[in-house]
Each structure stands twice: as C-alpha cells, then as structure tokens.
Design an enzyme around this catalytic site. Sequence first.
Site, PDB file in Angstrom:
ATOM      1  N   ASP A  73       0.794  -1.247   0.000  1.00 51.24           N
ATOM      2  CA  ASP A  73       0.000   0.000   0.000  1.00 51.24           C
ATOM      3  C   ASP A  73       0.827   1.299   0.000  1.00 51.24           C
ATOM      4  OD1 ASP A  73      -1.870  -2.011   0.320  1.00 51.24           O
ATOM      5  OD2 ASP A  73      -2.904  -1.085   2.002  1.00 51.24           O
TER       6      ASP A  73
ATOM      7  N   CYS B 294      -1.842  -2.452   7.791  1.00 51.16           N
ATOM      8  CA  CYS B 294      -1.800  -3.373   6.648  1.00 51.16           C
ATOM      9  C   CYS B 294      -0.511  -4.181   6.586  1.00 51.16           C
ATOM     10  CB  CYS B 294      -2.054  -2.606   5.348  1.00 51.16           C
ATOM     11  SG  CYS B 294      -3.754  -1.977   5.282  1.00 51.16           S
TER      12      CYS B 294
ATOM     13  N   LYS C 282      -7.072  -4.804  -3.344  1.00 49.18           N
ATOM     14  CA  LYS C 282      -7.889  -5.335  -2.242  1.00 49.18           C
ATOM     15  C   LYS C 282      -8.851  -4.259  -1.777  1.00 49.18           C
ATOM     16  CE  LYS C 282      -4.320  -4.039   1.148  1.00 49.18           C
ATOM     17  NZ  LYS C 282      -4.982  -2.973   1.894  1.00 49.18           N
TER      18      LYS C 282
END
Length: 194
Positions: A9, A145, A103
């Site tokens: 990310d 994450c 995602k």
Amino acid sequence: MVAALFIIDVQNDFTEGGALGVNGGAAVAADITTFLWANADHYCVVVASRDWHDANSDNGGHFAMDAEPNFVDTWPPHCVAGTYGAEYDPALNTGQITMHVRKGQGVPAYSIFEGITDDGESIPAMLDRLEIERIDIVGIATDYCVLASALDAVATGRSVRVLTRLVAGVAPESSVAALATMQEAGITLVSEHD
Ligand SMILES: [Zn+2]
C-alpha cells in the site's frame, strides 16, 4: 531460498498530503525504490498491493460517511478506485514491480492476502505456484496493513521478514506494538540490509 517481496500500500493517500497520510511515508516510498535497484533481482516476484475501494460506498463500514472516523476501524474515505489517492506514490519506482494486487473493493481489507492479482489469482495460490519459501515485507502502514499481511504470511508456514527501515506507521505506540506482535508470531525483523 526462493523469495518474494511484498510492497504494501505505498499509495498517495497513505503518504504525506493524502487522506490518511503517514509521517515518513514518502521517504519509505523513495527508500523502497533505492532498495529495489540493488535487490529486485534477489526476488522471484516483486508484488505490490493497493487498497482499492469503491466510490459512493462505505465499503462495508470501512469509511466513516456520516460520523467522525475513529481511526481504528472507521476511516476517512481513501484509496477510491481510479483516483489519484489510490495510485502508487510517485517516488515508488513501479518498473521493478512484477505483480500487482488490489484489495478492498466494497469491503475493509488490511492484508494483501485479502486481495487478488491482476490475473485473478489469490495470494496463497501464487505462493504455491512459484514455490516461494521466504517472504520479505515493506510498506505502509506498519500498525495496520503491514501487520495484517505479515501475520497472514507467517501463517502460511513460510519464513517471513519485515524490513523495518522500509516501513512507516500511523502512530508510534501502535507501530512498536505491531512489531512486537510480529516477533511473537515468529516473524524476523531486519533493521540492517543492503
Ligand atoms: Zn482502506
């Protein structure tokens, strides 16, 4: 060992100036690029994930729409598909990324294991197909994450390392706690590397 690199990310909404900008995020993006120049060849696959949420949706309660976000499980809208915020930070050199994962379409998704590759493959299937033995993890955010991805990675029974100079967290306290949780789970924290 056959190794994969997971870059979690590194997106505009998670670096400085973004909807959920993390201090140090842009520096991590640039440092990952430097790391890739020296080390990309050591990996069988370089996988980058992106949070990729639906527009005009609370994405399963992930976005605070009418209330203030609590920054634990509700967040300001971020990483909406197709927007600048969802793109990779420009300091991240995407030329050496060999697989892209998205995602969070309509749902909260912290771990890369909740995503799917652009070819429609799940992460466990990809790891099995390429016979990956070790997974190295970098990216944003340490305490959300990266943590979730690292725990899912070690749960596959593989050797997992988090490169701690190449991660950035939302908050110092929760980032320290996240790294401790990773160590307890058997993940190796690597602070010095090429
Ligand atoms: Zn999200």
